[in-house]
Design a protein around this motif. Structure first.
Motif, PDB file in Angstrom:
ATOM      1  N   GLN A  56       0.547  -0.637   0.360  1.00 55.29           N
ATOM      2  CA  GLN A  56       0.503  -0.046   0.041  1.00 55.29           C
ATOM      3  C   GLN A  56       1.388   1.308   0.115  1.00 55.29           C
ATOM      4  O   GLN A  56       2.224   1.135   0.438  1.00 55.29           O
ATOM      5  CB  GLN A  56      -0.749  -0.224   1.511  1.00 55.29           C
ATOM      6  CG  GLN A  56      -2.529   0.887   1.058  1.00 55.29           C
ATOM      7  CD  GLN A  56      -2.262   2.644   1.497  1.00 55.29           C
ATOM      8  OE1 GLN A  56      -0.921   2.937   2.419  1.00 55.29           O
ATOM      9  NE2 GLN A  56      -3.091   3.244   1.326  1.00 55.29           N
ATOM     10  N   TRP A  57       0.230   2.301  -0.598  1.00 56.72           N
ATOM     11  CA  TRP A  57       1.012   2.884  -0.949  1.00 56.72           C
ATOM     12  C   TRP A  57       1.861   3.887   0.290  1.00 56.72           C
ATOM     13  O   TRP A  57       2.942   4.126   0.279  1.00 56.72           O
ATOM     14  CB  TRP A  57       1.104   4.341  -2.070  1.00 56.72           C
ATOM     15  CG  TRP A  57      -0.467   5.223  -1.676  1.00 56.72           C
ATOM     16  CD1 TRP A  57      -1.701   5.369  -1.290  1.00 56.72           C
ATOM     17  CD2 TRP A  57       0.498   6.597  -1.211  1.00 56.72           C
ATOM     18  NE1 TRP A  57      -2.022   6.490  -0.905  1.00 56.72           N
ATOM     19  CE2 TRP A  57      -0.972   7.743  -0.590  1.00 56.72           C
ATOM     20  CE3 TRP A  57       1.193   7.785  -0.782  1.00 56.72           C
ATOM     21  CZ2 TRP A  57      -0.698   8.216   0.381  1.00 56.72           C
ATOM     22  CZ3 TRP A  57       1.219   8.571  -0.117  1.00 56.72           C
ATOM     23  CH2 TRP A  57       0.437   9.189   0.362  1.00 56.72           C
ATOM     24  N   THR A  58       1.452   3.940   1.684  1.00 54.22           N
ATOM     25  CA  THR A  58       1.498   4.865   2.533  1.00 54.22           C
ATOM     26  C   THR A  58       2.507   4.099   2.924  1.00 54.22           C
ATOM     27  O   THR A  58       2.985   4.165   4.441  1.00 54.22           O
ATOM     28  CB  THR A  58       0.329   5.067   3.713  1.00 54.22           C
ATOM     29  OG1 THR A  58      -0.292   4.149   3.958  1.00 54.22           O
ATOM     30  CG2 THR A  58      -0.377   6.254   2.556  1.00 54.22           C
ATOM     31  N   ASP A  59       2.876   2.452   2.954  1.00 55.56           N
ATOM     32  CA  ASP A  59       3.917   1.578   3.525  1.00 55.56           C
ATOM     33  C   ASP A  59       4.742   1.583   3.289  1.00 55.56           C
ATOM     34  O   ASP A  59       5.179   0.099   2.840  1.00 55.56           O
ATOM     35  CB  ASP A  59       2.855  -0.335   3.852  1.00 55.56           C
ATOM     36  CG  ASP A  59       3.308  -1.107   5.067  1.00 55.56           C
ATOM     37  OD1 ASP A  59       3.741  -0.420   5.702  1.00 55.56           O
ATOM     38  OD2 ASP A  59       3.746  -1.264   4.043  1.00 55.56           O
ATOM     39  N   ARG A  60       5.139   2.503   2.106  1.00 52.07           N
ATOM     40  CA  ARG A  60       6.995   2.083   1.547  1.00 52.07           C
ATOM     41  C   ARG A  60       7.498   3.408   2.007  1.00 52.07           C
ATOM     42  O   ARG A  60       7.562   4.324   2.151  1.00 52.07           O
ATOM     43  CB  ARG A  60       6.102   2.841   0.301  1.00 52.07           C
ATOM     44  CG  ARG A  60       5.795   1.466  -0.636  1.00 52.07           C
ATOM     45  CD  ARG A  60       4.794   1.799  -1.934  1.00 52.07           C
ATOM     46  NE  ARG A  60       4.731   0.412  -2.557  1.00 52.07           N
ATOM     47  CZ  ARG A  60       5.157   0.132  -4.194  1.00 52.07           C
ATOM     48  NH1 ARG A  60       5.687   0.175  -4.014  1.00 52.07           N
ATOM     49  NH2 ARG A  60       3.988  -0.531  -4.087  1.00 52.07           N
ATOM     50  N   VAL A  99       7.392  11.326   6.288  1.00 49.11           N
ATOM     51  CA  VAL A  99       7.796  10.547   7.197  1.00 49.11           C
ATOM     52  C   VAL A  99       6.110   9.448   7.394  1.00 49.11           C
ATOM     53  O   VAL A  99       4.878  10.364   7.970  1.00 49.11           O
ATOM     54  CB  VAL A  99       8.068  10.205   8.693  1.00 49.11           C
ATOM     55  CG1 VAL A  99       8.330   9.569   9.443  1.00 49.11           C
ATOM     56  CG2 VAL A  99       9.366  10.607   8.624  1.00 49.11           C
ATOM     57  N   ALA A 100       5.847   8.007   7.063  1.00 49.29           N
ATOM     58  CA  ALA A 100       4.831   7.386   7.493  1.00 49.29           C
ATOM     59  C   ALA A 100       4.516   6.858   8.658  1.00 49.29           C
ATOM     60  O   ALA A 100       5.600   5.653   9.038  1.00 49.29           O
ATOM     61  CB  ALA A 100       3.927   6.666   6.558  1.00 49.29           C
ATOM     62  N   VAL A 101       3.278   7.138   9.708  1.00 47.80           N
ATOM     63  CA  VAL A 101       4.131   6.287  11.255  1.00 47.80           C
ATOM     64  C   VAL A 101       3.001   5.665  11.506  1.00 47.80           C
ATOM     65  O   VAL A 101       1.861   5.382  10.652  1.00 47.80           O
ATOM     66  CB  VAL A 101       4.446   7.422  11.994  1.00 47.80           C
ATOM     67  CG1 VAL A 101       4.912   8.964  11.952  1.00 47.80           C
ATOM     68  CG2 VAL A 101       3.033   8.435  12.201  1.00 47.80           C
ATOM     69  N   GLN A 134      -0.339   9.147   8.337  1.00 47.44           N
ATOM     70  CA  GLN A 134      -0.781   7.418   8.712  1.00 47.44           C
ATOM     71  C   GLN A 134      -0.528   6.738   7.699  1.00 47.44           C
ATOM     72  O   GLN A 134      -0.273   6.280   6.748  1.00 47.44           O
ATOM     73  CB  GLN A 134      -2.135   8.004   9.011  1.00 47.44           C
ATOM     74  CG  GLN A 134      -2.793   6.005   9.408  1.00 47.44           C
ATOM     75  CD  GLN A 134      -1.836   5.683  11.034  1.00 47.44           C
ATOM     76  OE1 GLN A 134      -2.103   6.137  11.284  1.00 47.44           O
ATOM     77  NE2 GLN A 134      -1.596   4.636  11.279  1.00 47.44           N
ATOM     78  N   ASN A 135       0.685   5.529   8.417  1.00 48.60           N
ATOM     79  CA  ASN A 135       1.266   4.226   7.900  1.00 48.60           C
ATOM     80  C   ASN A 135      -0.182   3.668   7.353  1.00 48.60           C
ATOM     81  O   ASN A 135      -1.058   3.101   8.916  1.00 48.60           O
ATOM     82  CB  ASN A 135       2.147   3.519   8.292  1.00 48.60           C
ATOM     83  CG  ASN A 135       2.405   1.970   6.757  1.00 48.60           C
ATOM     84  OD1 ASN A 135       1.514   1.502   6.340  1.00 48.60           O
ATOM     85  ND2 ASN A 135       3.307   1.979   7.636  1.00 48.60           N
ATOM     86  N   GLU A 136      -0.916   3.085   6.803  1.00 44.63           N
ATOM     87  CA  GLU A 136      -2.759   2.609   6.582  1.00 44.63           C
ATOM     88  C   GLU A 136      -2.557   1.242   6.354  1.00 44.63           C
ATOM     89  O   GLU A 136      -3.893   0.699   6.286  1.00 44.63           O
ATOM     90  CB  GLU A 136      -3.430   3.683   4.948  1.00 44.63           C
ATOM     91  CG  GLU A 136      -3.410   4.464   4.909  1.00 44.63           C
ATOM     92  CD  GLU A 136      -4.571   5.610   5.524  1.00 44.63           C
ATOM     93  OE1 GLU A 136      -5.552   4.638   5.593  1.00 44.63           O
ATOM     94  OE2 GLU A 136      -4.610   6.442   6.398  1.00 44.63           O
ATOM     95  N   LYS A 137      -1.076   0.737   6.243  1.00 45.41           N
ATOM     96  CA  LYS A 137      -1.523  -0.545   6.289  1.00 45.41           C
ATOM     97  C   LYS A 137      -1.430  -1.093   7.686  1.00 45.41           C
ATOM     98  O   LYS A 137      -2.021  -1.825   8.215  1.00 45.41           O
ATOM     99  CB  LYS A 137      -0.176  -1.731   6.236  1.00 45.41           C
ATOM    100  CG  LYS A 137      -0.088  -2.854   5.934  1.00 45.41           C
ATOM    101  CD  LYS A 137       1.393  -3.279   5.496  1.00 45.41           C
ATOM    102  CE  LYS A 137       1.401  -4.987   6.368  1.00 45.41           C
ATOM    103  NZ  LYS A 137       2.682  -5.879   6.125  1.00 45.41           N
ATOM    104  N   LEU A 138      -0.542   0.028   8.690  1.00 44.60           N
ATOM    105  CA  LEU A 138      -0.975  -0.449  10.298  1.00 44.60           C
ATOM    106  C   LEU A 138      -2.775  -0.007  11.070  1.00 44.60           C
ATOM    107  O   LEU A 138      -2.436  -0.417  11.941  1.00 44.60           O
ATOM    108  CB  LEU A 138       0.378   0.710  10.941  1.00 44.60           C
ATOM    109  CG  LEU A 138       0.985  -0.199  10.165  1.00 44.60           C
ATOM    110  CD1 LEU A 138       2.330   0.903  10.982  1.00 44.60           C
ATOM    111  CD2 LEU A 138       1.638  -1.412  10.794  1.00 44.60           C
ATOM    112  N   LYS A 139      -2.529   1.163  10.327  1.00 39.41           N
ATOM    113  CA  LYS A 139      -3.939   1.691  11.001  1.00 39.41           C
ATOM    114  C   LYS A 139      -4.469   2.260   9.704  1.00 39.41           C
ATOM    115  O   LYS A 139      -4.016   3.708   9.113  1.00 39.41           O
ATOM    116  CB  LYS A 139      -3.503   2.814  12.222  1.00 39.41           C
ATOM    117  CG  LYS A 139      -4.608   2.726  13.276  1.00 39.41           C
ATOM    118  CD  LYS A 139      -4.198   4.072  14.620  1.00 39.41           C
ATOM    119  CE  LYS A 139      -5.226   4.501  14.951  1.00 39.41           C
ATOM    120  NZ  LYS A 139      -5.084   4.636  15.939  1.00 39.41           N
TER     121      LYS A 139
END
Length: 320
Positions: A63-67, A264-266, A310-315
């Motif tokens: 997912q793009w925020t998880d990169r 930064v994705a958190v 937000q890292n959308e894979k995590l939340k």
């Protein structure tokens, strides 16, 4: 509510472009793929997100925020038809942002392929003393460094290069005071210092920071131990700038514009921003400011913008 900075990712670097068609074509030629596009017709701008996404890529299919290692191109409507519109690439005054960098499997063949396609170079492999790096110019004149993943002697007799093995390795920005900046990126942003390169004769040091695995303990001559990674931040310090109280770098967002920010994705956006608040960061935009409640912007010690998402894979939060 807790946040774990070891789970953060240096997600993307944003640059403004004049003509998105030409720019997307260039980065796709370098082997990247358009993995996301966000259109904002009400605000007269569109965003294009490009990244390495082949099965051989580090973040393939994520997912793009998880990169890490995404390049975000921002197009403000109408610039492509404005003969006077020109970006500031950060390498002529006012200076600040330096370059993006890709690492490649065969630097001689990769540079030849780029040259054959008609793209211009700021520095060819054969120019100057540093024969193991090159700088190609994107359609707006931004510098894209090309660095090798293998020693030159291993690849000099081969004309083959596979863009699916390339990495969006790092983003370089210039800093005034290395002590202050290193402390900020390590303590506040949670990055680790992966490599330092001192050039005492040249009067500058390079610091490579990022998340994830540490750098390799060693690497062949002429090859960076971080060449196989993506999404690193390179800080360039020119000796003496920290002693000049009036010295300041350009953040790219004041005129003349060019580079915009790193992102930064958190793991938990609210908790991360609460932590930044505790660390007494300077804010450009808190989560609660304005209409966009899914992004915040922190300012680094030199005034560069750091977007936080937000890292959308995590939340799941924004459902971009």
């Amino acid at each position: 509510m807790a946040t774990d900075p070891t789970k953060y990712k240096l997600n993307h670097s944003m640059i403004r472009v004049k003509d998105p068609k030409r720019s997307v074509e260039f980065y796709e030629f370098l082997g990247m793929k358009l993995i996301n596009q966000i259109k904002n017709p009400d605000a007269n701008f569109d965003l294009y997100f490009l990244a390495y996404d082949s099965p051989k890529a580090v973040s393939h299919g994520n997912q793009w925020t998880d990169r890490e290692g995404i390049v975000e191109l921002t197009h403000n409507y109408g610039t492509e038809n404005d003969p006077d519109y020109k970006i500031a690439n950060g390498n002529t005054d006012p200076r600040g942002f330096g370059h993006l960098a890709i690492s490649v499997d065969n630097i001689q063949a990769a540079c030849q392929r780029i040259e054959d396609a008609g793209y211009k170079f700021q520095k060819k492999l054969s120019d100057g003393k540093m024969r193991h790096i090159a700088f190609v110019l994107d359609p707006d004149g931004y510098w894209v460094e090309v660095v090798p993943q293998k020693p030159l002697e291993q690849t000099e007799n081969s004309k083959e290069t596979d863009p699916s093995t390339y990495r969006m390795n790092h983003t370089m920005i210039r800093i005034k005071d290395p002590g202050v900046s290193l402390n900020f990126y390590k303590d506040v942003m949670g990055m680790q210092l992966k490599r330092t390169s001192e050039s005492k004769n040249g009067g500058f040091n390079l610091y490579f920071l990022g998340y994830g695995a540490p750098a390799a303990d060693s690497a062949p001559d002429g090859v960076s131990p971080t060449a196989d990674q993506e999404g690193l931040l390179e800080l360039t310090w020119n000796y003496g700038t920290e002693k000049d109280p009036n010295f300041k770098y350009h953040d790219g967002n004041a005129q003349p514009q060019g580079f915009g920010h790193i992102c930064v994705a958190v793991d938990d956006l609210d908790a991360a921003c609460a932590r930044f608040e505790e660390k007494k960061v300077n804010w450009k935009k808190r989560l609660t400011d304005g209409r966009m409640k899914n992004i915040a912007f922190v300012l680094d010690p030199d005034g560069y913008w750091i977007e936080v998402v937000q890292n959308e894979k995590l939340k799941t939060r924004a459902n971009w």
